[in-house]
Design a protein around this motif. Structure first.
Motif, PDB file in Angstrom:
ATOM      1  N   UNK A  15      10.713  79.973  -7.626  1.00 39.30           N
ATOM      2  CA  UNK A  15      10.921  80.144  -6.188  1.00 39.30           C
ATOM      3  C   UNK A  15       9.795  80.940  -5.520  1.00 39.30           C
ATOM      4  N   UNK A  16       8.878  81.491  -6.322  1.00 34.97           N
ATOM      5  CA  UNK A  16       7.790  82.304  -5.789  1.00 34.97           C
ATOM      6  C   UNK A  16       6.493  81.494  -5.738  1.00 34.97           C
ATOM      7  N   UNK A  17       5.568  81.862  -4.831  1.00 34.03           N
ATOM      8  CA  UNK A  17       4.270  81.169  -4.784  1.00 34.03           C
ATOM      9  C   UNK A  17       3.492  81.371  -6.075  1.00 34.03           C
ATOM     10  N   UNK A  18       2.736  80.366  -6.488  1.00 29.50           N
ATOM     11  CA  UNK A  18       1.884  80.450  -7.680  1.00 29.50           C
ATOM     12  C   UNK A  18       0.670  79.565  -7.464  1.00 29.50           C
ATOM     13  N   UNK A  19      -0.482  80.011  -7.962  1.00 30.38           N
ATOM     14  CA  UNK A  19      -1.706  79.236  -7.852  1.00 30.38           C
ATOM     15  C   UNK A  19      -1.787  78.247  -9.008  1.00 30.38           C
ATOM     16  N   UNK A  20      -2.196  77.025  -8.719  1.00 34.33           N
ATOM     17  CA  UNK A  20      -2.406  76.017  -9.745  1.00 34.33           C
ATOM     18  C   UNK A  20      -3.842  75.529  -9.667  1.00 34.33           C
ATOM     19  N   UNK A  33       3.003  67.793 -11.693  1.00 32.21           N
ATOM     20  CA  UNK A  33       4.270  67.073 -11.583  1.00 32.21           C
ATOM     21  C   UNK A  33       5.350  67.681 -12.479  1.00 32.21           C
ATOM     22  N   UNK A  34       4.973  68.184 -13.636  1.00 31.14           N
ATOM     23  CA  UNK A  34       5.942  68.855 -14.512  1.00 31.14           C
ATOM     24  C   UNK A  34       6.473  70.122 -13.857  1.00 31.14           C
ATOM     25  N   UNK A  35       5.609  70.842 -13.171  1.00 29.34           N
ATOM     26  CA  UNK A  35       6.043  72.057 -12.479  1.00 29.34           C
ATOM     27  C   UNK A  35       6.991  71.722 -11.328  1.00 29.34           C
ATOM     28  N   UNK A  36       6.686  70.661 -10.611  1.00 27.71           N
ATOM     29  CA  UNK A  36       7.577  70.256  -9.524  1.00 27.71           C
ATOM     30  C   UNK A  36       8.938  69.856 -10.074  1.00 27.71           C
ATOM     31  N   UNK A  37       8.938  69.159 -11.200  1.00 27.22           N
ATOM     32  CA  UNK A  37      10.212  68.780 -11.826  1.00 27.22           C
ATOM     33  C   UNK A  37      10.976  70.008 -12.310  1.00 27.22           C
ATOM     34  N   UNK A  38      10.234  71.092 -12.636  1.00 34.53           N
ATOM     35  CA  UNK A  38      10.863  72.330 -13.101  1.00 34.53           C
ATOM     36  C   UNK A  38      11.318  73.212 -11.941  1.00 34.53           C
ATOM     37  N   UNK A  39      11.099  72.754 -10.703  1.00 30.94           N
ATOM     38  CA  UNK A  39      11.611  73.479  -9.544  1.00 30.94           C
ATOM     39  C   UNK A  39      10.616  74.341  -8.809  1.00 30.94           C
ATOM     40  N   UNK A  40       9.330  74.266  -9.164  1.00 29.58           N
ATOM     41  CA  UNK A  40       8.316  75.060  -8.457  1.00 29.58           C
ATOM     42  C   UNK A  40       8.038  74.414  -7.101  1.00 29.58           C
ATOM     43  N   UNK A  41       8.375  75.125  -6.041  1.00 29.98           N
ATOM     44  CA  UNK A  41       8.293  74.568  -4.692  1.00 29.98           C
ATOM     45  C   UNK A  41       7.163  75.147  -3.856  1.00 29.98           C
ATOM     46  N   UNK A  42       6.523  76.225  -4.345  1.00 26.23           N
ATOM     47  CA  UNK A  42       5.480  76.887  -3.553  1.00 26.23           C
ATOM     48  C   UNK A  42       4.145  76.929  -4.298  1.00 26.23           C
ATOM     49  N   UNK A  43       3.789  75.805  -4.886  1.00 26.97           N
ATOM     50  CA  UNK A  43       2.510  75.707  -5.573  1.00 26.97           C
ATOM     51  C   UNK A  43       1.365  75.694  -4.559  1.00 26.97           C
TER      52      UNK A  43
END
Length: 320
Positions: A15-20, A33-43
């Protein structure tokens, strides 16, 4: 198809911002795409154009920008003339590119006040790194290869969630999902040593041993990291004990120091010079020379990087 498991530390909150860090290639696109599937919304997608492949590099950046827009994600793109940087600093293109990426990611961390960066290194990247380090004459730290979580002096935390994932798993995932990505033409060039390790050395090792050697090399890396960590902890405990390092940062030459196993005393010197004196460029030859000063007939002064010197006198050592 078995799911690819992301190895993420507890501090990575979806739920927190993270740099990719994203190149647009298969590995970073798969991680996105794996991160998005894991619920990361603030990439926050961070792409650095190294300027090494002309129009292809420009098209990579455009691909990342379009993908970010489509997914509704923030995107930061910068360009660096890595070839000119390498010539100016008299370092390899690979070193210049790594330094440029870290500087770019540090700027992004400061801009967004986000200090966790996700990177898409995978198992074969780890194996290639370990083999390259081995052939350079590395110690345990080099045999440990790439760390799943790495804290840089700048404060950046580099996290590699795919470090245990195989390239074949990543390819199968992208194919099953029909995700598009960019192909980097330089990945097949024999001019790059890493490519020869990937396309020539590893297949040859598999053929010689009649097995997939990647799991064995990964195990070597894991054991080396474990052993190196244990020795580092012993060295740190020694330095932290009262009376070992004076207020002026000098190291006291005690019977306990002289009795240390070389595997520990070498790390004592490395930690002391790098941490207490904040000296860069402390390599094996410097550590060996410093340890040689402990001998009864050892020298009283050796040269250090940056026009500094390590001196020994009256049972203590210091830098000037």
């Amino acid at each position: 198809m078995p799911a690819i498991l992301l190895n993420l530390p507890a501090a990575c909150d979806p739920s927190e911002p993270v740099l990719l860090a994203i190149s647009g290639g298969r590995d970073s696109v798969a991680l996105l795409h794996l991160l998005r599937e894991a619920g990361f919304t603030q990439l926050i997608l961070c792409h650095l154009n190294h300027g090494l492949r002309g129009k292809e590099s420009i098209d990579d950046a455009a691909f990342v920008r379009r993908m970010a827009k489509k997914l509704g994600l923030k995107c930061e793109i910068e360009t660096e003339d890595v070839a000119a940087l390498a010539e100016k600093r008299r370092v390899s293109t690979e070193t210049a590119a790594r330094e440029a990426r870290h500087a770019f990611l540090l700027r992004m961390a400061e801009k967004y006040d986000v200090w966790v960066v996700l990177l898409a290194h995978h198992a074969e990247d780890q194996v290639e790194t370990i083999l390259a380090n081995l052939c350079r004459g590395t110690g345990l730290a080099g045999l440990a290869g790439i760390h799943a979580v790495q804290r840089l002096d700048s404060g950046l935390h580099l996290v590699r969630p795919l470090l245990q994932a195989r390239r074949s798993e990543i390819d199968a995932y992208l194919k099953s999902k029909r995700f598009k990505y960019r192909e980097d033409s330089s990945n097949t060039s024999p001019k790059h040593r890493r490519n020869r390790l990937r396309h020539e050395a590893l297949p040859l090792l598999n053929d010689i041993f009649d097995r997939d050697v990647v799991p064995q090399v990964l195990r070597l890396g894991s054991l080396a990291e474990q052993d190196d960590d244990a020795l580092q902890r012993q060295a740190l405990a020694f330095l932290m004990a009262e009376g070992r390092v004076k207020e002026d940062r000098s190291l006291v030459i005690t019977p306990e120091l002289l009795a240390l196993h070389p595997a520990v005393s070498s790390r004592v010197f490395a930690l002391w010079l790098r941490e207490a004196w904040e000296l860069p460029g402390i390599e094996h030859d410097v550590i060996d020379a410093a340890m040689g000063m402990l001998a009864p007939d050892g020298g009283a002064k050796i040269n250090l990087p940056g026009d500094r010197h390590l001196r020994r006198k009256a049972k203590r050592m210091w830098v000037e």
